[in-house]
Enzyme design. Sequence first.
Site, PDB file in Angstrom:
ATOM      1  N   ASP A 262       0.870  -1.182   0.000  1.00 46.03           N
ATOM      2  CA  ASP A 262       0.000   0.000   0.000  1.00 46.03           C
ATOM      3  C   ASP A 262       0.903   1.228   0.000  1.00 46.03           C
ATOM      4  OD1 ASP A 262      -2.239   1.970   0.731  1.00 46.03           O
ATOM      5  OD2 ASP A 262      -3.328   0.080   0.858  1.00 46.03           O
ATOM      6  N   HIS A 302     -12.386  -0.549  -8.124  1.00 46.68           N
ATOM      7  CA  HIS A 302     -13.642   0.223  -8.175  1.00 46.68           C
ATOM      8  C   HIS A 302     -13.413   1.682  -7.746  1.00 46.68           C
ATOM      9  CE1 HIS A 302     -15.369  -0.442  -3.792  1.00 46.68           C
ATOM     10  NE2 HIS A 302     -14.150   0.030  -3.789  1.00 46.68           N
TER      11      HIS A 302
HETATM   12  C1  SAM Z   1     -10.785   0.957  -0.751  1.00 43.38           C
HETATM   13  S1  SAM Z   1      -9.222   0.689  -0.051  1.00 43.38           S
HETATM   14  C2  SAM Z   1      -9.103  -1.065  -0.067  1.00 43.38           C
HETATM   15  C3  SAM Z   1      -8.133  -1.580   0.934  1.00 43.38           C
HETATM   16  C4  SAM Z   1      -8.132  -3.104   1.092  1.00 43.38           C
HETATM   17  N1  SAM Z   1      -7.855  -3.788  -0.135  1.00 43.38           N
HETATM   18  C5  SAM Z   1      -9.440  -3.562   1.690  1.00 43.38           C
HETATM   19  O1  SAM Z   1     -10.251  -4.199   1.038  1.00 43.38           O
HETATM   20  O2  SAM Z   1      -9.664  -3.233   2.849  1.00 43.38           O
HETATM   21  C6  SAM Z   1      -8.116   1.162  -1.330  1.00 43.38           C
HETATM   22  C7  SAM Z   1      -6.661   1.167  -0.939  1.00 43.38           C
HETATM   23  O3  SAM Z   1      -5.892   1.684  -2.044  1.00 43.38           O
HETATM   24  C8  SAM Z   1      -4.783   2.373  -1.510  1.00 43.38           C
HETATM   25  N2  SAM Z   1      -4.237   3.261  -2.535  1.00 43.38           N
HETATM   26  C9  SAM Z   1      -4.820   4.367  -3.073  1.00 43.38           C
HETATM   27  N3  SAM Z   1      -4.013   4.919  -3.974  1.00 43.38           N
HETATM   28  C10 SAM Z   1      -2.905   4.158  -4.028  1.00 43.38           C
HETATM   29  C11 SAM Z   1      -1.702   4.230  -4.804  1.00 43.38           C
HETATM   30  N4  SAM Z   1      -1.495   5.183  -5.708  1.00 43.38           N
HETATM   31  N5  SAM Z   1      -0.769   3.287  -4.600  1.00 43.38           N
HETATM   32  C12 SAM Z   1      -0.956   2.288  -3.688  1.00 43.38           C
HETATM   33  N6  SAM Z   1      -2.085   2.172  -2.931  1.00 43.38           N
HETATM   34  C13 SAM Z   1      -3.034   3.111  -3.113  1.00 43.38           C
HETATM   35  C14 SAM Z   1      -5.372   3.106  -0.319  1.00 43.38           C
HETATM   36  O4  SAM Z   1      -4.387   3.528   0.582  1.00 43.38           O
HETATM   37  C15 SAM Z   1      -6.328   2.050   0.248  1.00 43.38           C
HETATM   38  O5  SAM Z   1      -5.723   1.293   1.250  1.00 43.38           O
END
Ligand code: SAM
Length: 395
Positions: A262, A302
């Site tokens: 992440d 999504h």
């Molecule tokens: C909706 S959350 C889902 C987290 C996890 N997969 C779950 O189901 O609980 C989306 C995740 O994408 C990460 N994220 C957003 N932009 C990102 C990026 N550019 N690179 C890596 N991670 C990213 C956020 O920090 C977040 O933890």
Amino acid sequence: MNGPGDLDNLLSQLCRAAENFKRDHNDLERLAALKAARKLVQALETPQEGALLTGVSPIQVLCVRIAIDIDIFTTLTKSNGPVSLKELAAVKNADPSFTERVLRVLAGIGYVIEHEVRVYAANAMTRYMSDPGAVAVLKFQFDVCMPLYSKAPEYFRETGFQTPLESNKGLFQYVEKTEESIWSLMSKKHEDMDGFYTHMAGRRANLPIWVDWFPVQERIIDGFEDKDGSGLLVDVAGGRGHDLERFRAKFPSARGRLIVEDLPQVLEGINSGSGIECQPIDLFEPQPVQGARAYYMKFVLHDWADRQSQQILQQLKVAMKKGYSKLLIEEVILADKDAEPIPSLGDWMMLAIHCGMERTQSHWEGLLTSTGFRVVRFWNPPSPGQQSIIEAEVA
Ligand SMILES: C[S@@+](CC[C@H](N)C(=O)[O-])C[C@H]1O[C@@H](n2cnc3c(N)ncnc32)[C@H](O)[C@@H]1O
């Protein structure tokens, strides 16, 4: 209201579905009964009542939000019996007549029981709303999403009612007057981030867990090539690693590295020592873990429009070993017709916050094919309406 014949039909549909559910205790039957009950309510409601109730429905969320602030749900849940209005109001020194106005709405929507006049008791909904995960979900909806929804008509009028194609030029940026994403703004405020991950855990609370229904042994573990330093499972944008913890708990003896990836500031919040490695990444940069058995992504794509999703998939594809690595995407799949309310409303939430979207099966297939993947199978969860797993590999 429809004619008496329609009502008879709807009533017998509901009775049949409810009887089936009573007999089988199966979630499919429960959802069929719920759908039939909703249709019956719609048939009984006049258009005037229906339209008015839709118009004032934000007030329901508002009252639930205030009830959280004045500890209604926790107080009723902790109490051994019914609680008077005076006692409930006294918890936060609120005006009893103000508190009564909140409670009247809560009783009407089934969040508390009106035991006697101005005396209240907890029900299953009250108890659920005293859980920190449920509180975080509601706070996220009200505090973060509601201001976006209120500006959405203005934003879409100005943009000619087009689907935003760039994730950094959407409703969130319009309302917050920023070019940053919600992720980068949130990562600067630790309390927001804690609230978000409690929210994610809360959303998950009653959902089936993928490791409990997906054939993990057969699809991932059995074909694993156990060489030095091989990755078994990479949770891409996996937040604080909760899904890998569940994997580890279910398959404690599975060999191979488990890696949660992440943004660096998100991984800082993880307790080390659980045997799960942390790998900071940016989804749009090259994937650092090469040739792992499986790359799992849950509720990630999504959040992104198609173009950004393709860029993310492209980075993964380059790291994957053809014929060996699997891509497992856990997401909701929208029905082409008769979509359930939670996914179709969730689609709007994704649109408002991230320019993202929920996708139909053909949309997922098109997205993956256009990026050089082949869908092996759409795996449906035991409970319909929950997220599926899309198993794909490099084409
Ligand atoms: C909706 S959350 C889902 C987290 C996890 N997969 C779950 O189901 O609980 C989306 C995740 O994408 C990460 N994220 C957003 N932009 C990102 C990026 N550019 N690179 C890596 N991670 C990213 C956020 O920090 C977040 O933890």
